[in-house]
Design a protein around this motif. Structure first.
Motif, PDB file in Angstrom:
ATOM      1  N   LEU A  16      45.132  19.628 -11.239  1.00  0.00           N
ATOM      2  CA  LEU A  16      44.025  20.651 -12.043  1.00  0.00           C
ATOM      3  C   LEU A  16      44.273  22.297 -12.025  1.00  0.00           C
ATOM      4  CD1 LEU A  16      40.986  19.266 -10.861  1.00  0.00           C
ATOM      5  CD2 LEU A  16      41.399  19.615 -12.784  1.00  0.00           C
ATOM      6  N   GLU A  19      43.099  24.666 -14.196  1.00  0.00           N
ATOM      7  CA  GLU A  19      41.267  25.145 -14.031  1.00  0.00           C
ATOM      8  C   GLU A  19      41.242  25.670 -12.785  1.00  0.00           C
ATOM      9  OE1 GLU A  19      38.351  21.672 -14.476  1.00  0.00           O
ATOM     10  OE2 GLU A  19      40.220  20.395 -15.179  1.00  0.00           O
ATOM     11  N   GLY A  20      41.657  26.083 -11.886  1.00  0.00           N
ATOM     12  CA  GLY A  20      41.457  26.420 -10.687  1.00  0.00           C
ATOM     13  C   GLY A  20      42.525  26.059  -9.053  1.00  0.00           C
ATOM     14  N   ARG A  52      36.855  18.615  -8.689  1.00  0.00           N
ATOM     15  CA  ARG A  52      35.397  19.817  -8.948  1.00  0.00           C
ATOM     16  C   ARG A  52      34.371  20.386  -8.491  1.00  0.00           C
ATOM     17  NH1 ARG A  52      36.849  17.403 -14.826  1.00  0.00           N
ATOM     18  NH2 ARG A  52      38.500  18.334 -15.528  1.00  0.00           N
ATOM     19  N   HIS A  58      37.678  26.632  -6.538  1.00  0.00           N
ATOM     20  CA  HIS A  58      37.423  27.315  -7.038  1.00  0.00           C
ATOM     21  C   HIS A  58      37.890  27.670  -8.863  1.00  0.00           C
ATOM     22  CE1 HIS A  58      35.591  29.022  -3.607  1.00  0.00           C
ATOM     23  NE2 HIS A  58      36.958  29.366  -2.632  1.00  0.00           N
ATOM     24  N   PRO A  59      36.757  27.024  -9.425  1.00  0.00           N
ATOM     25  CA  PRO A  59      37.081  27.527 -10.493  1.00  0.00           C
ATOM     26  C   PRO A  59      38.197  28.789 -11.645  1.00  0.00           C
ATOM     27  CG  PRO A  59      35.140  26.533 -11.045  1.00  0.00           C
ATOM     28  CD  PRO A  59      35.735  27.400  -9.454  1.00  0.00           C
ATOM     29  N   ILE A  62      34.241  29.260 -15.591  1.00  0.00           N
ATOM     30  CA  ILE A  62      32.482  28.122 -15.918  1.00  0.00           C
ATOM     31  C   ILE A  62      32.263  28.995 -16.736  1.00  0.00           C
ATOM     32  CG2 ILE A  62      31.978  26.373 -14.455  1.00  0.00           C
ATOM     33  CD1 ILE A  62      31.638  28.008 -12.701  1.00  0.00           C
ATOM     34  N   ARG A 101      40.852  23.441 -19.744  1.00  0.00           N
ATOM     35  CA  ARG A 101      40.195  21.675 -19.056  1.00  0.00           C
ATOM     36  C   ARG A 101      40.686  20.967 -19.590  1.00  0.00           C
ATOM     37  NH1 ARG A 101      34.360  23.014 -21.190  1.00  0.00           N
ATOM     38  NH2 ARG A 101      35.876  24.367 -23.054  1.00  0.00           N
TER      39      ARG A 101
END
Length: 163
Positions: A16, A19-20, A52, A58-59, A62, A101
């Motif tokens: 990921l 994403e974050g 998640r 921490h994304p 969002i 994503r």
């Protein structure tokens, strides 16, 4: 997607990075998925949803409200006629476009690099190839002859004669 193939992630943690970020490392009791106690495997194996939901994940971005989801959708009201209500919410990653994503627990596998000559040897470092015939092996002055000893050039025709 420019030739990038998505293959199943066989590791314990999903990828990921787009994403974050994780503010601390995840503690794993085992490094492998198979060959350990079922409780350890269940505790260590994370899904996309479980990562998640962690408090230290921490994304980057969002959606804050439903308008953000509708604005990010692929629906275009000026080109589509009589669209369904679902089309307002279809996101680009649902259609296969690459976004920030990740829907499935997959890894990106880049295409193999093409080797131009069929082998990995690379030629480099040589910027100019000098001819071996232009190399002079002795220090010569400006008035020395350019021909081999015993040969001379005729001034009239330019042909080489042996004397």
């Amino acid at each position: 997607m420019s030739g990038v193939k998505q293959v199943r992630n066989k590791g314990l943690l999903p990828d990921l990075r787009k994403e974050g970020t994780l503010s601390k490392d995840i503690v794993l009791t085992t490094k492998e998925k198979h060959g350990c106690h079922w409780g350890d495997r269940l505790f260590c194996h994370h899904t996309l949803a479980s990562i998640r939901r962690l408090s230290f994940f921490h994304p980057f971005s969002i959606p804050e409200e439903s308008l953000d989801i509708v604005l990010a959708a692929t629906y275009n009201h000026s080109t589509e006629f009589m669209a369904d209500k679902v089309d307002l919410y279809l996101q680009p990653e649902t259609h296969g476009c690459e976004t920030w994503r990740r829907i499935r627990n997959t890894c990106d596998k880049p295409p193999p690099t093409v080797i131009p000559l069929g082998h990995p040897m690379k030629r480099g470092g040589i910027t100019e190839r000098k001819s071996p015939f232009s190399v002079k092996l002795m220090n010569s002055g400006v008035h020395s002859s350019q021909t081999n000893p015993g040969y001379s050039r005729q001034a009239a025709g330019g042909a080489i004669f042996f004397y």
